[in-house]
Scaffold this motif. Sequence first.
Motif, PDB file in Angstrom:
ATOM      1  N   LYS A 175       0.834  -1.210   0.000  1.00 49.77           N
ATOM      2  CA  LYS A 175       0.000   0.000   0.000  1.00 49.77           C
ATOM      3  C   LYS A 175       0.869   1.261   0.000  1.00 49.77           C
ATOM      4  CE  LYS A 175      -3.850   2.181   2.379  1.00 49.77           C
ATOM      5  NZ  LYS A 175      -4.762   2.139   3.515  1.00 49.77           N
ATOM      6  N   ALA A 176       1.972   1.232   0.754  1.00 49.49           N
ATOM      7  CA  ALA A 176       2.886   2.377   0.786  1.00 49.49           C
ATOM      8  C   ALA A 176       3.475   2.626  -0.603  1.00 49.49           C
ATOM      9  CB  ALA A 176       3.994   2.144   1.810  1.00 49.49           C
ATOM     10  N   CYS A 177       3.786   1.559  -1.321  1.00 50.42           N
ATOM     11  CA  CYS A 177       4.285   1.702  -2.694  1.00 50.42           C
ATOM     12  C   CYS A 177       3.213   2.337  -3.578  1.00 50.42           C
ATOM     13  CB  CYS A 177       4.686   0.345  -3.263  1.00 50.42           C
ATOM     14  SG  CYS A 177       6.155  -0.373  -2.516  1.00 50.42           S
ATOM     15  N   ASP A 178       1.986   1.851  -3.457  1.00 49.05           N
ATOM     16  CA  ASP A 178       0.884   2.385  -4.265  1.00 49.05           C
ATOM     17  C   ASP A 178       0.623   3.860  -3.973  1.00 49.05           C
ATOM     18  OD1 ASP A 178       0.451  -0.016  -5.589  1.00 49.05           O
ATOM     19  OD2 ASP A 178      -1.038  -0.703  -4.126  1.00 49.05           O
ATOM     20  N   LEU A 179       0.849   4.278  -2.725  1.00 52.42           N
ATOM     21  CA  LEU A 179       0.606   5.667  -2.335  1.00 52.42           C
ATOM     22  C   LEU A 179       1.790   6.582  -2.651  1.00 52.42           C
ATOM     23  CD1 LEU A 179      -1.148   5.085   1.113  1.00 52.42           C
ATOM     24  CD2 LEU A 179      -2.205   5.816  -1.042  1.00 52.42           C
ATOM     25  N   GLY A 180       2.860   6.035  -3.211  1.00 50.46           N
ATOM     26  CA  GLY A 180       4.011   6.857  -3.602  1.00 50.46           C
ATOM     27  C   GLY A 180       4.948   7.192  -2.456  1.00 50.46           C
ATOM     28  N   ARG A 181       4.950   6.395  -1.410  1.00 47.92           N
ATOM     29  CA  ARG A 181       5.809   6.666  -0.250  1.00 47.92           C
ATOM     30  C   ARG A 181       7.154   5.953  -0.332  1.00 47.92           C
ATOM     31  NH1 ARG A 181       0.930   6.177   4.156  1.00 47.92           N
ATOM     32  NH2 ARG A 181      -0.134   8.068   3.484  1.00 47.92           N
ATOM     33  N   ILE A 182       7.350   5.171  -1.391  1.00 45.20           N
ATOM     34  CA  ILE A 182       8.600   4.438  -1.572  1.00 45.20           C
ATOM     35  C   ILE A 182       9.214   4.864  -2.904  1.00 45.20           C
ATOM     36  CG2 ILE A 182       9.693   2.163  -1.662  1.00 45.20           C
ATOM     37  CD1 ILE A 182       8.100   2.679   0.944  1.00 45.20           C
ATOM     38  N   GLU A 234      15.425   7.211  -6.737  1.00 45.03           N
ATOM     39  CA  GLU A 234      14.690   8.441  -7.060  1.00 45.03           C
ATOM     40  C   GLU A 234      13.531   8.221  -8.039  1.00 45.03           C
ATOM     41  OE1 GLU A 234      15.120  11.108  -5.227  1.00 45.03           O
ATOM     42  OE2 GLU A 234      16.712  10.011  -4.217  1.00 45.03           O
ATOM     43  N   ILE A 235      13.088   6.977  -8.224  1.00 44.69           N
ATOM     44  CA  ILE A 235      11.929   6.673  -9.058  1.00 44.69           C
ATOM     45  C   ILE A 235      10.857   6.067  -8.163  1.00 44.69           C
ATOM     46  CG2 ILE A 235      11.062   5.302 -10.992  1.00 44.69           C
ATOM     47  CD1 ILE A 235      13.957   5.308 -12.069  1.00 44.69           C
ATOM     48  N   GLU A 236       9.628   6.552  -8.314  1.00 46.79           N
ATOM     49  CA  GLU A 236       8.531   6.016  -7.505  1.00 46.79           C
ATOM     50  C   GLU A 236       8.389   4.518  -7.780  1.00 46.79           C
ATOM     51  OE1 GLU A 236       3.868   6.860  -7.432  1.00 46.79           O
ATOM     52  OE2 GLU A 236       5.095   8.639  -7.059  1.00 46.79           O
ATOM     53  N   ALA A 237       8.330   3.727  -6.704  1.00 47.34           N
ATOM     54  CA  ALA A 237       8.353   2.272  -6.847  1.00 47.34           C
ATOM     55  C   ALA A 237       6.962   1.672  -6.719  1.00 47.34           C
ATOM     56  CB  ALA A 237       9.269   1.671  -5.791  1.00 47.34           C
ATOM     57  N   LYS A 238       6.654   0.758  -7.604  1.00 50.94           N
ATOM     58  CA  LYS A 238       5.444  -0.055  -7.508  1.00 50.94           C
ATOM     59  C   LYS A 238       5.778  -1.293  -6.691  1.00 50.94           C
ATOM     60  CE  LYS A 238       2.964   2.490 -10.261  1.00 50.94           C
ATOM     61  NZ  LYS A 238       1.939   3.323  -9.693  1.00 50.94           N
ATOM     62  N   PRO A 239       4.782  -1.984  -6.112  1.00 52.24           N
ATOM     63  CA  PRO A 239       5.067  -3.136  -5.248  1.00 52.24           C
ATOM     64  C   PRO A 239       5.853  -4.258  -5.918  1.00 52.24           C
ATOM     65  CG  PRO A 239       2.764  -2.495  -5.067  1.00 52.24           C
ATOM     66  CD  PRO A 239       3.358  -1.672  -6.157  1.00 52.24           C
ATOM     67  N   ALA A 240       5.694  -4.455  -7.218  1.00 54.34           N
ATOM     68  CA  ALA A 240       6.367  -5.554  -7.913  1.00 54.34           C
ATOM     69  C   ALA A 240       7.770  -5.184  -8.404  1.00 54.34           C
ATOM     70  CB  ALA A 240       5.521  -6.022  -9.084  1.00 54.34           C
ATOM     71  N   ARG A 241       8.187  -3.958  -8.195  1.00 51.98           N
ATOM     72  CA  ARG A 241       9.521  -3.536  -8.651  1.00 51.98           C
ATOM     73  C   ARG A 241      10.588  -4.352  -7.935  1.00 51.98           C
ATOM     74  NH1 ARG A 241      11.601   1.172 -10.958  1.00 51.98           N
ATOM     75  NH2 ARG A 241      13.789   1.538 -10.479  1.00 51.98           N
ATOM     76  N   ARG A 243      14.194   5.527  -0.661  1.00 55.19           N
ATOM     77  CA  ARG A 243      13.643   6.564   0.220  1.00 55.19           C
ATOM     78  C   ARG A 243      12.290   6.038   0.678  1.00 55.19           C
ATOM     79  NH1 ARG A 243      13.065  11.384  -2.879  1.00 55.19           N
ATOM     80  NH2 ARG A 243      10.820  11.166  -2.905  1.00 55.19           N
ATOM     81  N   ILE A 244      12.153   5.839   1.990  1.00 56.07           N
ATOM     82  CA  ILE A 244      10.972   5.201   2.564  1.00 56.07           C
ATOM     83  C   ILE A 244      10.321   6.154   3.552  1.00 56.07           C
ATOM     84  CG2 ILE A 244      10.156   3.239   3.914  1.00 56.07           C
ATOM     85  CD1 ILE A 244      12.876   1.882   3.043  1.00 56.07           C
ATOM     86  N   LYS A 245       9.020   6.419   3.359  1.00 62.58           N
ATOM     87  CA  LYS A 245       8.263   7.230   4.309  1.00 62.58           C
ATOM     88  C   LYS A 245       7.290   6.300   5.023  1.00 62.58           C
ATOM     89  CE  LYS A 245       8.274  11.448   1.567  1.00 62.58           C
ATOM     90  NZ  LYS A 245       7.434  12.396   0.816  1.00 62.58           N
ATOM     91  N   ASN A 246       7.387   6.224   6.348  1.00 64.88           N
ATOM     92  CA  ASN A 246       6.433   5.461   7.152  1.00 64.88           C
ATOM     93  C   ASN A 246       6.210   6.205   8.460  1.00 64.88           C
ATOM     94  OD1 ASN A 246       8.636   4.827   8.762  1.00 64.88           O
ATOM     95  ND2 ASN A 246       8.669   2.674   8.262  1.00 64.88           N
ATOM     96  N   GLU A 247       5.489   5.575   9.397  1.00 63.98           N
ATOM     97  CA  GLU A 247       5.168   6.261  10.647  1.00 63.98           C
ATOM     98  C   GLU A 247       6.417   6.583  11.465  1.00 63.98           C
ATOM     99  OE1 GLU A 247       5.048   1.908  11.180  1.00 63.98           O
ATOM    100  OE2 GLU A 247       3.825   3.200   9.916  1.00 63.98           O
TER     101      GLU A 247
END
Length: 132
Positions: free
Chosen positions: A30-37, A41-48, A57-61
């Motif tokens: 879900k974090a990948c889908d929301l653009g938080r990963i 420097e490229i936005e990652a999809k879950p299957a990448r 670069r990881i954004k979480n709580e």
Amino acid sequence: MTAAQNTNSVRIDKWLWAARFFKTRALASKACDLGRIHSNEIEAKPARDVRAGDMLRIKNEGGEFHIEVLQLSEIRGPAAVAQTLYRETEASKEQRQREAAERKAMQQYAPLPERRPSKRDRRRIIQFRTSR
């Protein structure tokens, strides 16, 4: 040697879960889908695929992490093992510590609530937290 160590790449959502950045693989996805990963420097999809040497670069709580992938794993193990999978940059560590100190300082000036939140208040709090 596990199956993940025989290959030279792993799905990023599996790796984030194995490295203990997220409690479940679904949250990592879900974090990948929301653009938080971001991977290199490229936005990652879950299957990448993630490979050793990639910069993430990881954004979480817990804050925003800038890390280098050192090892690959599809298996979630103890926290001590998970920490050997990556190395956080010094700038990232300093930034997260600075933000934590700011949050702690701001709590001193925040007014204490008069009462416990009602059910309606809790729903609004949850809605506000998830809308970011």
